[in-house]
Design an enzyme around this catalytic site. Structure first.
Site, PDB file in Angstrom:
ATOM      1  N   LYS A 159     -13.074  -1.918  -9.559  1.00  0.00           N
ATOM      2  CA  LYS A 159     -13.729  -0.781 -10.203  1.00  0.00           C
ATOM      3  C   LYS A 159     -12.662   0.160 -10.767  1.00  0.00           C
ATOM      4  CE  LYS A 159     -17.433   2.458  -9.565  1.00  0.00           C
ATOM      5  NZ  LYS A 159     -17.386   3.705  -8.824  1.00  0.00           N
ATOM      6  N   LYS A 211      -6.548  -8.186 -10.792  1.00  0.00           N
ATOM      7  CA  LYS A 211      -7.691  -8.487  -9.939  1.00  0.00           C
ATOM      8  C   LYS A 211      -8.891  -7.643 -10.390  1.00  0.00           C
ATOM      9  CE  LYS A 211      -8.342  -8.630  -4.998  1.00  0.00           C
ATOM     10  NZ  LYS A 211      -7.864  -8.199  -3.713  1.00  0.00           N
ATOM     11  N   LYS A 237       0.832  -1.214   0.000  1.00  0.00           N
ATOM     12  CA  LYS A 237       0.000   0.000   0.000  1.00  0.00           C
ATOM     13  C   LYS A 237       0.860   1.255   0.000  1.00  0.00           C
ATOM     14  CE  LYS A 237      -4.464  -1.431   1.435  1.00  0.00           C
ATOM     15  NZ  LYS A 237      -5.656  -1.158   2.211  1.00  0.00           N
TER      16      LYS A 237
END
Ligand code: SF4
Length: 329
Positions: free
Chosen positions: A194, A191, A111
């Site tokens: 959206k 993956k 991240k």
């Protein structure tokens, strides 16, 4: 019944990846455990998000989860930020968590790489909040994919550290490894998400699903209709594996290998089977959309139940730590 905790982030529309990766499993196990399912909005704000649409996304996710088959009468689906104990217990757990262990977390490193402009303390502290999410309800079982096992081990370690310093308080939660299929996006590479615009939403109409499926990536070696294909390396066949009955899957695989069927035929079969999953979800969504007050009321009631349980845990924690145990619900 054992206590089970699981969370989902309100990051946008529910799509096939969410459904087959987590939500379907929640629906399947909801009567086997005392389930706490949380919409983890406090986790979601550790990365860039739009506050103007966020509250709507949270409610839409709740509607979506009930539409997928969560039982409003049985499961405690609630919104994380409506229970202050999550943030409070996180602070307390921070005091027993070695910094080095957080810095070693794979997810933090990933991240931090993806959010270089905003590597905030929340990103680093994410696993501590996750441990608090589970242990606030004395969760014993956490359904996770392989990539989350490290975080559950970490939560167990925090429980051990707290228990050894202040006396036995928390159970050592166990990961329940779910055999979830890896659902890639329509590009067949990343993956489904959206943000990658490679998704089929659970509320997409039949026409929209077809618009997305028709150009979707297949076995790259199958260039012409007459070329035999290899279903094992085709992303479309992976979708068949989660929605198409076994016997029909074998027919598709055989048709692909022998060039007996074309990719469009194969995708049309997939469309039919996919809609058998999506149609009832969409019908239920329509029904629940007319009962928004009822859904809000259920969420409020669940929030109140969770605050009560959380308050019990926090009183116990504060007593053991020599803090003033007064706790307002
Ligand atoms: S026939 Fe189906 S499984 Fe075979 S390559 Fe085409 S889309 Fe993939």
């Amino acid at each position: 019944m054992k206590i089970l905790f699981s969370g989902i982030q309100p990051t946008g529309l529910l799509h096939l990846g969410n459904y087959f990766g987590a939500v379907r499993n929640w629906v399947d196990i909801q009567y086997d455990y005392s389930c706490y399912f949380s919409i983890v909005d406090l986790h979601a704000v550790t990365i860039q998000y739009d506050p103007k649409v966020f509250v709507g996304q949270i409610f839409e996710l709740a509607l979506g989860l009930y539409s997928c088959g969560l039982d409003p009468e049985k499961t405690k689906l609630f919104i994380q930020s409506e229970v202050p104990g999550h943030a409070d217990l996180t602070w307390i757990f921070n005091t027993v968590t070695p910094l080095g262990e957080l810095e070693r977390m794979t997810q933090f490193k990933d991240k931090a790489r993806q959010n270089r402009q905003n590597i905030n303390v929340g990103l680093l502290d994410y696993p501590v909040l996750q441990a608090a999410d589970i242990l606030l309800y004395k969760g014993e079982v956490v359904p996770v994919g392989q990539d989350q096992v490290q975080h559950i081990e970490f939560a167990r370690e925090i429980a051990r550290k707290f228990n050894s310093r202040y006396g036995r308080t928390f159970p050592e939660c166990q990961a329940k490894l779910t055999k979830t299929p890896r659902i890639l996006g329509l590009d067949g590479e990343s993956k489904m998400s959206k943000s990658q615009d490679n998704y089929i939403a659970l509320l997409d109409s039949r026409d929209v699903v077809w618009e997305k499926l028709a150009p979707a990536k297949t076995d790259p070696a199958r260039v012409r209709r007459t070329d035999p294909g290899t279903p094992e390396i085709c992303n479309i066949f992976n979708y068949h594996k989660v929605v198409t009955p076994e016997e029909e899957q074998q027919e598709v695989a055989e048709g692909c290998r022998t060039a007996g069927i074309g990719c469009l035929d194969c995708k049309k079969k997939l469309l039919g089977n996919l809609m058998k999953v999506l149609d009832p979800i969409q019908e239920r969504y329509q029904e629940l959309s007319g009962k928004r007050d009822y859904v809000r009321q259920v969420l409020d009631e669940n929030g109140a139940k969770c605050r009560k349980t959380a308050a019990g845990t926090m009183i116990e924690v504060k007593e053991k730590m020599g803090l003033n145990p007064v706790w307002k619900i």
